[in-house]
Design an enzyme around this catalytic site. Structure first.
Site, PDB file in Angstrom:
ATOM      1  N   ARG A  14      98.150 -41.251 -27.475  1.00 53.12           N
ATOM      2  CA  ARG A  14      98.658 -42.595 -27.138  1.00 53.12           C
ATOM      3  C   ARG A  14      97.678 -43.334 -26.240  1.00 53.12           C
ATOM      4  O   ARG A  14      97.394 -44.519 -26.439  1.00 53.12           O
ATOM      5  CB  ARG A  14     100.011 -42.473 -26.432  1.00 53.12           C
ATOM      6  CG  ARG A  14     101.175 -42.125 -27.322  1.00 53.12           C
ATOM      7  CD  ARG A  14     102.424 -41.931 -26.483  1.00 53.12           C
ATOM      8  NE  ARG A  14     103.534 -41.395 -27.245  1.00 53.12           N
ATOM      9  CZ  ARG A  14     104.504 -40.662 -26.716  1.00 53.12           C
ATOM     10  NH1 ARG A  14     104.491 -40.374 -25.433  1.00 53.12           N
ATOM     11  NH2 ARG A  14     105.492 -40.212 -27.469  1.00 53.12           N
ATOM     12  N   ILE A  69      89.016  -8.010 -30.624  1.00 49.90           N
ATOM     13  CA  ILE A  69      87.696  -7.373 -30.498  1.00 49.90           C
ATOM     14  C   ILE A  69      87.834  -5.906 -30.102  1.00 49.90           C
ATOM     15  O   ILE A  69      87.110  -5.034 -30.603  1.00 49.90           O
ATOM     16  CB  ILE A  69      86.835  -8.134 -29.466  1.00 49.90           C
ATOM     17  CG1 ILE A  69      86.413  -9.495 -30.040  1.00 49.90           C
ATOM     18  CG2 ILE A  69      85.601  -7.326 -29.064  1.00 49.90           C
ATOM     19  CD1 ILE A  69      85.714 -10.408 -29.030  1.00 49.90           C
ATOM     20  N   THR A 111     114.529 -29.238 -17.695  1.00 46.08           N
ATOM     21  CA  THR A 111     114.887 -28.916 -19.076  1.00 46.08           C
ATOM     22  C   THR A 111     116.375 -28.625 -19.220  1.00 46.08           C
ATOM     23  O   THR A 111     116.981 -27.973 -18.375  1.00 46.08           O
ATOM     24  CB  THR A 111     114.080 -27.694 -19.554  1.00 46.08           C
ATOM     25  OG1 THR A 111     112.694 -27.932 -19.307  1.00 46.08           O
ATOM     26  CG2 THR A 111     114.287 -27.452 -21.036  1.00 46.08           C
ATOM     27  N   GLU A 115     105.680 -27.010 -18.308  1.00 45.22           N
ATOM     28  CA  GLU A 115     105.170 -28.280 -17.769  1.00 45.22           C
ATOM     29  C   GLU A 115     104.695 -29.220 -18.865  1.00 45.22           C
ATOM     30  O   GLU A 115     103.686 -29.910 -18.720  1.00 45.22           O
ATOM     31  CB  GLU A 115     104.050 -28.027 -16.762  1.00 45.22           C
ATOM     32  CG  GLU A 115     104.572 -27.527 -15.439  1.00 45.22           C
ATOM     33  CD  GLU A 115     103.832 -28.112 -14.263  1.00 45.22           C
ATOM     34  OE1 GLU A 115     103.582 -29.324 -14.277  1.00 45.22           O
ATOM     35  OE2 GLU A 115     103.513 -27.355 -13.354  1.00 45.22           O
ATOM     36  N   ARG A 175      99.740 -30.575 -13.583  1.00 48.20           N
ATOM     37  CA  ARG A 175      99.248 -30.119 -14.882  1.00 48.20           C
ATOM     38  C   ARG A 175      97.805 -29.591 -14.830  1.00 48.20           C
ATOM     39  O   ARG A 175      97.496 -28.584 -15.481  1.00 48.20           O
ATOM     40  CB  ARG A 175      99.391 -31.241 -15.926  1.00 48.20           C
ATOM     41  CG  ARG A 175     100.826 -31.340 -16.430  1.00 48.20           C
ATOM     42  CD  ARG A 175     101.081 -32.478 -17.374  1.00 48.20           C
ATOM     43  NE  ARG A 175     102.466 -32.402 -17.862  1.00 48.20           N
ATOM     44  CZ  ARG A 175     103.150 -33.414 -18.372  1.00 48.20           C
ATOM     45  NH1 ARG A 175     102.576 -34.593 -18.469  1.00 48.20           N
ATOM     46  NH2 ARG A 175     104.381 -33.255 -18.778  1.00 48.20           N
ATOM     47  N   GLY A 226     115.584 -30.202 -24.212  1.00 49.41           N
ATOM     48  CA  GLY A 226     114.281 -29.567 -24.313  1.00 49.41           C
ATOM     49  C   GLY A 226     113.265 -30.270 -23.434  1.00 49.41           C
ATOM     50  O   GLY A 226     113.535 -30.585 -22.279  1.00 49.41           O
TER      51      GLY A 226
END
Length: 417
Positions: free
Chosen positions: A406, A368, A142, A394, A271, A147
């Site tokens: 996509r 809660i 980054t 990530e 991921r 970004g």
């Protein structure tokens, strides 16, 4: 066709062992290292390095090879390295996300070397993680003006004789300080060798700790995961050996981005593990709520008509459903990885679902419990703070949804932005 969702006996045993470790060694110090940001639990980190051989990742991330001649296996068993990793990470992050992220290991930098390094590079740069001292790896992608859009990276790498010269700035580098100042680690830096080539010109480079021209310029103060360091790094005429590039330095055809895609494959492996981190935090919050309700004598009525459920029962069961859906997506993604199947779609689906689920689950858990949930008496408010990062780093949740759309709809990057 029968689908088996049961974990193997080996993974079940590992899961139980890691859970006991998380409960007895990690959870009790969670608040201390949240209150004292930038401090590290060195006794725990040294113990992790000693017993897990390369940190948490070392416990599952690499498969050990026997020295000497390779022998034919007597029986071919299903590969489950990445599945075991996801299960292990869920348990550790159930203990505490900030401390777990501070554990030593190759991290994203090591994953990039594993994904696209040569055998010589893997031997040179990954062997250090199995030593006696804690060592960290990091990844710097980054940039202030780019970004999450990796295609707009502006950090440059120019070949000068037998060295690459790096110039630019990176921000939000997880474990950057741990890798470069606290240990003899490295950072994998993404830079362009040809700006006109776009994505085809972007290459990853390994920069060792202590390399002149590289400097940590900022250590972030964060909302959550405060035990883990996040830094900015500047590169000013930073010279590294020519052979420290991952993959080919050539930009043969500027319309082709195979090299870029190969590096992006790093995230196909990591991921789902970020999704597992999120699931661990979400489960911590859900377990706390259910235990509290049990102690107060509140019984959850499973199996009844949803129209007869109380608002509390519907909330709890929705939280459980979201968590299980995220876990199944995650296990599917790592199972595909273990079996050599392309999993970029499933990896993005798992991260998108888990990041959103844990954000909702921890917020609902605080809601809660009311004022007590918002107070610092319990860890609920901390889990809510820790959870949001899973929807950001990530690749943000929005990017994961875009990637998923996509692939599902068959659109290109240019058609669906």
């Amino acid at each position: 066709m029968t689908i088996d969702f049961e974990l193997s006996p080996r993974i079940k045993a590992t899961k139980n062992m890691i859970h006991m470790f998380a409960e007895s060694a990690v959870r009790p110090i969670a608040r201390q290292y949240d209150e004292n940001e930038h401090e590290k639990p060195w006794d725990l980190l040294n113990m992790v390095q000693k017993f897990m051989g390369g940190g948490v990742a070392g416990a599952f991330g690499t498969e050990k090879k026997d020295k000497g001649e390779e022998k034919e296996p007597k029986e071919k068993k299903p590969r489950e390295t990445n599945l075991a990793g996801a299960v292990t990470i869920e348990e550790i992050f159930w203990g505490d996300a900030g401390i777990a992220l501070a554990f030593p290991g190759p991290g994203l930098g090591g994953a990039a070397v594993q994904a696209s390094g040569t055998p010589e590079q893997k031997e040179k740069f990954l062997a250090r993680f199995s030593g006696e001292k804690p060592v960290w790896g990091a990844m710097a992608i980054t940039e202030p003006e780019a970004g999450s859009d990796t295609a707009n990276i502006k950090t440059t790498a120019v070949l000068d004789g037998d060295e690459w010269v790096l110039n630019g700035e990176k921000i939000f580098v997880t474990s950057g300080k741990s890798a470069l100042e606290d240990s003899e680690g490295f950072v994998v830096v993404w830079a362009t060798v040809d700006r006109k080539a776009g994505r085809a010109g972007i290459k990853p480079f390994i920069v060792e700790h202590g390399t002149p021209g590289m400097q940590i310029t900022k250590i972030e103060d964060k909302l959550g995961i405060r035990c883990s360091d996040t830094v900015s790094i500047s590169f000013m005429d930073c010279r590294i050996p020519k052979e420290n590039i991952l993959g080919s330095p050539e930009v043969v055809d500027k319309t082709k981005t195979e090299g870029f895609k190969k590096v992006m494959a790093t995230f196909d492996a990591t991921r789902p593990l970020v999704a597992a981190m999120a699931i661990g935090v979400g489960r911590a919050a859900l377990d706390f709520i259910k235990q509290t309700l049990k102690e107060e004598g509140v019984e959850l009525r499973y199996g009844i008509n949803p129209h007869r459920m109380s608002s509390l029962e519907r909330d709890i069961m929705q939280m459980e459903a979201d968590l299980k859906a995220a876990r199944l997506l995650t296990w599917r993604a790592v199972w595909m990885l273990d079996n050599g199947l392309r999993n970029d779609l499933q990896a993005s689906m798992a991260k998108a679902k888990a990041g959103l689920a844990v954000t909702r689950i921890t917020q609902k858990a605080v809601e809660i419990m009311g004022p007590i949930g918002y107070s610092r008496e319990y860890l609920l408010e901390k889990w809510m703070r820790d959870s949001k990062i899973n929807d950001i780093f990530e690749g943000t949740g929005q990017i994961q949804l875009l990637v998923t759309a996509r692939r599902v709809l068959g659109f290109t990057r240019e058609q669906l932005k």
